[in-house]
Design a protein around this motif. Structure first.
Motif, PDB file in Angstrom:
ATOM      1  N   VAL A 167      -6.124   1.695   7.798  1.00  0.00           N
ATOM      2  CA  VAL A 167      -6.417   1.070   6.511  1.00  0.00           C
ATOM      3  C   VAL A 167      -7.918   1.194   6.268  1.00  0.00           C
ATOM      4  CG1 VAL A 167      -6.415  -1.133   5.237  1.00  0.00           C
ATOM      5  CG2 VAL A 167      -4.476  -0.534   6.711  1.00  0.00           C
ATOM      6  N   GLY A 202      -6.822   0.665   0.841  1.00  0.00           N
ATOM      7  CA  GLY A 202      -5.550   1.384   0.913  1.00  0.00           C
ATOM      8  C   GLY A 202      -5.330   1.957   2.289  1.00  0.00           C
ATOM      9  N   CYS A 249       0.834  -1.210   0.000  1.00  0.00           N
ATOM     10  CA  CYS A 249       0.000   0.000   0.000  1.00  0.00           C
ATOM     11  C   CYS A 249       0.865   1.256   0.000  1.00  0.00           C
ATOM     12  CB  CYS A 249      -0.919   0.002   1.220  1.00  0.00           C
ATOM     13  SG  CYS A 249      -2.312  -1.138   1.120  1.00  0.00           S
ATOM     14  N   CYS A 304       0.671   5.266  -1.546  1.00  0.00           N
ATOM     15  CA  CYS A 304      -0.526   5.378  -0.702  1.00  0.00           C
ATOM     16  C   CYS A 304      -1.783   5.665  -1.512  1.00  0.00           C
ATOM     17  CB  CYS A 304      -0.333   6.444   0.388  1.00  0.00           C
ATOM     18  SG  CYS A 304       1.073   6.153   1.478  1.00  0.00           S
ATOM     19  N   ASP A 362      -5.847   0.743  -3.946  1.00  0.00           N
ATOM     20  CA  ASP A 362      -5.600  -0.463  -4.731  1.00  0.00           C
ATOM     21  C   ASP A 362      -6.911  -1.240  -4.859  1.00  0.00           C
ATOM     22  OD1 ASP A 362      -4.270  -2.392  -6.153  1.00  0.00           O
ATOM     23  OD2 ASP A 362      -2.802  -2.846  -4.587  1.00  0.00           O
TER      24      ASP A 362
END
Length: 604
Positions: A470, A478, A384, A389, A392
């Protein structure tokens, strides 16, 4: 039991001899440190003093002294005089000739600049050395344990934001680690000295105090010996820094000097360093900067809003799974004041601790997928951050794990974040998967194959998301801004290069281009644009252009995406360094840019 911590290194003998024979008043702390460290390095003591040799003197002055002693400038400057007096005293005992004496003094004088530099190097700081320097700067008598404790009490009573913090670029983790390393090395030297005392006693007698040998006759000799060696190590560190400091920092003021055991994120830092070395082979290869980091005043609110930190801090974690995590994070205990009103640095550190413990325990949680690098929490966190950053895709990562062909451009392409409510993960439909993976079609069988991998990854992501570091929204996942800050802190603790945007702006063009070449386009393009804009636009673009390899098609694409002005390209197309990449980008834009130096038609 006599618990004297005095080592028989002949300090008083040397000080008295130098005063009487040479009229020299040597600094007692310098003499004590040099003599003791020589003895612990195994110097011969047949003359009653540890006998110096050039290699031993170099090791003591270059490696040992800067790690354990906080000496004032005058005490440092006296090192050659101490070594010279020691050499003269050993020579007077018939154990040294004149040539060897001169070589020793020359070695000490030659090493003195390096010793001064090493003592001033922040990376050599331990908690003992740092607090001793602070106390000395405040005018505290570091030889008075009461005065030392009184000043530490005053520091401990200060609001967290008003307490001194280690000098940049150091973090508290750096001092904690260095203190642990130095203490472990000192204890190992003391244990070696104990073994020499027992197995190969020196004619003048044992080096270590009698209590260490008496420990062998106790009911638990191993434990008793460890306690006595700890006692001796504390005494030595106190003599060379500030009296009473060890007991104070181990006892009532331990909050001022946390050890590695109170910083769970150090284990994550080591694991992330291993990941970075696996990918790059060099910890100094910089990762891309996060697009945004929280403002300092936002951090505490972000941490409070996360479910796992709130449960750990408020006592709602009273179950078999979470109670150990709360204790390891310092709840109740040293983390409580951080939760209420910690400094930004402390809040990020606490967020990093909670994230590290969540990562550590994700694999053992009920329902966790089988161990696999693809779903390993450390790998997920590193990946990540490595993509700048940016969000995804769970399904895209699942396709990668399943062995589907995955180009570099597809792997790092941006992923839209839908306004999806939290809920169980569902692998996207076959049509959405085909679009997401840029393939003509995906069958239901292929979707089912991807679903196995996707569900495993989503489980890990959802476990990590409880930390507030997260997120997952539908298929997108991400790092949150809090997660970017916490993970950057952890990477720094592992000494992985993880610059923020301000640091990147301070680089020169060549450094920027070299660093950004392996970065994903979503990180490289805005970094180039910001850097050029910070240098006035066109002048900045010209600097970047002159540093770009003309045959790096991928980087030329990113320059084009970043919006390098065509006017800059036209002006640079005949320059030796910038001409080739300028012409290449112009041709991409449909302009005539011949390589032979001829003026293109329709241009100036």
């Amino acid at each position: 039991m006599n618990r004297s911590a005095a080592l028989d290194v002949g300090r008083e003998d040397l000080l008295s001899w130098a005063r009487q024979e040479q009229g020299a008043d040597l600094p007692p702390r310098t003499a004590d440190a040099v003599l003791t460290l020589l003895a612990l390095r195994g110097a011969d003591r047949r003359s009653g003093l540890p006998e110096p040799t050039p290699p031993l003197v170099a090791e003591v002055l270059r490696d040992d002294l800067p790690a354990v002693a906080d000496l004032a400038p005058a005490e440092l400057d006296a090192i050659p005089a101490v070594v010279g007096a020691l050499a003269d005293r050993v020579r007077a005992a018939g154990r040294l000739n004149g040539k060897r004496r001169d070589r020793l003094v020359a070695a000490a004088e030659d090493l003195l600049p390096a010793v001064r530099e090493a003592c001033a190097d922040p990376w050599n700081l331990t908690w003992h050395r740092w607090y001793a320097a602070l106390l000395r700067a405040d005018g505290v008598d570091t030889g008075d344990p009461g005065a030392v404790r009184e000043r530490l009490a005053a520091l401990d009573a200060l609001p967290h934001a008003s307490r001194p913090f280690p000098p940049p670029p150091l973090q508290r983790t750096d001092l904690a680690r260095r203190t642990f390393e130095v203490r472990a090395a000192l204890t190992e030297r003391l244990l070696d000295a104990f073994a020499r005392d027992v197995d190969h006693p020196s004619p003048p007698g044992p080096l270590l105090p009698a209590a260490t040998r008496d420990a062998l006759s106790s009911g638990d000799p191993e434990q008793a010996l460890a306690e006595e060696l700890d006692h001796v190590a504390d005494a030595l560190l106190d003599r060379w820094t500030a009296e009473g400091l060890s007991a104070a920092l181990d006892g009532p003021y331990a909050r001022l000097a946390p050890g590695p055991e109170t910083m769970p994120h150090l284990a994550l830092a080591d694991a992330l360093l291993d990941q970075h070395l696996d990918y790059t082979g060099d910890s100094s290869v910089p990762l891309p900067p996060p697009p945004a980091l929280p403002e300092p005043g936002e951090l505490l609110g972000l941490l409070h809003a996360a479910p796992l930190p709130a449960a750990l801090a408020t006592g709602a974690a009273d179950d078999d799974e979470l109670r150990p995590l709360a204790e390891r994070c310092g709840f109740p205990g040293h983390a409580d004041p951080v939760w209420v009103s910690g400094t930004p640095e402390e809040v990020v550190e606490l967020a990093a601790d909670i994230l590290a413990l969540a990562a550590e325990h994700s694999a053992s949680a009920e329902g966790a997928p089988a161990p696999d690098e693809f779903v390993d929490a450390v790998h997920v966190l590193y990946a990540c951050y490595d993509r700048g950053c940016t969000p995804d895709s769970v399904a895209r990562r699942a396709a990668d794990a399943a062995g589907w062909p995955m180009t570099w451009e597809l792997e790092y392409s941006p992923v839209p974040v839908p306004p999806a409510a939290p809920g169980p993960y569902t692998t996207p439909s076959t049509g959405v998967l085909a679009e997401l993976l840029r393939v003509p079609a995906v069958s239901e069988r292929e979707r089912a194959e991807l679903d196995q991998h996707a569900q495993a990854l989503a489980f890990t992501v959802d476990r990590l998301s409880r930390t507030g570091c997260v997120f997952r929204a539908g298929d997108a996942f991400g790092l949150t801004p809090l997660g970017a800050a916490a993970l950057r802190h952890v990477l720094h603790a592992g000494h992985v290069a993880a610059p923020d945007q301000e640091e990147v702006l301070a680089w020169d063009a060549a450094t920027l281009v070299a660093a950004a070449q392996p970065w994903p386009p979503a990180a490289t393009v805005p970094a180039l644009a910001r850097w050029a804009a910070a240098r006035g636009g066109d002048p900045g673009w010209r600097e970047v252009l002159a540093s770009v390899p003309a045959d790096d098609d991928g980087f030329l694409d990113r320059l084009d995406e970043a919006g390098i002005p065509s006017a800059v390209l036209r002006a640079a197309r005949h320059e030796p360094a910038a001409g080739a990449p300028a012409r290449a980008i112009l041709r991409r834009r449909g302009e005539d840019a011949p390589d032979d130096g001829a003026q293109p038609h329709g241009t100036d």
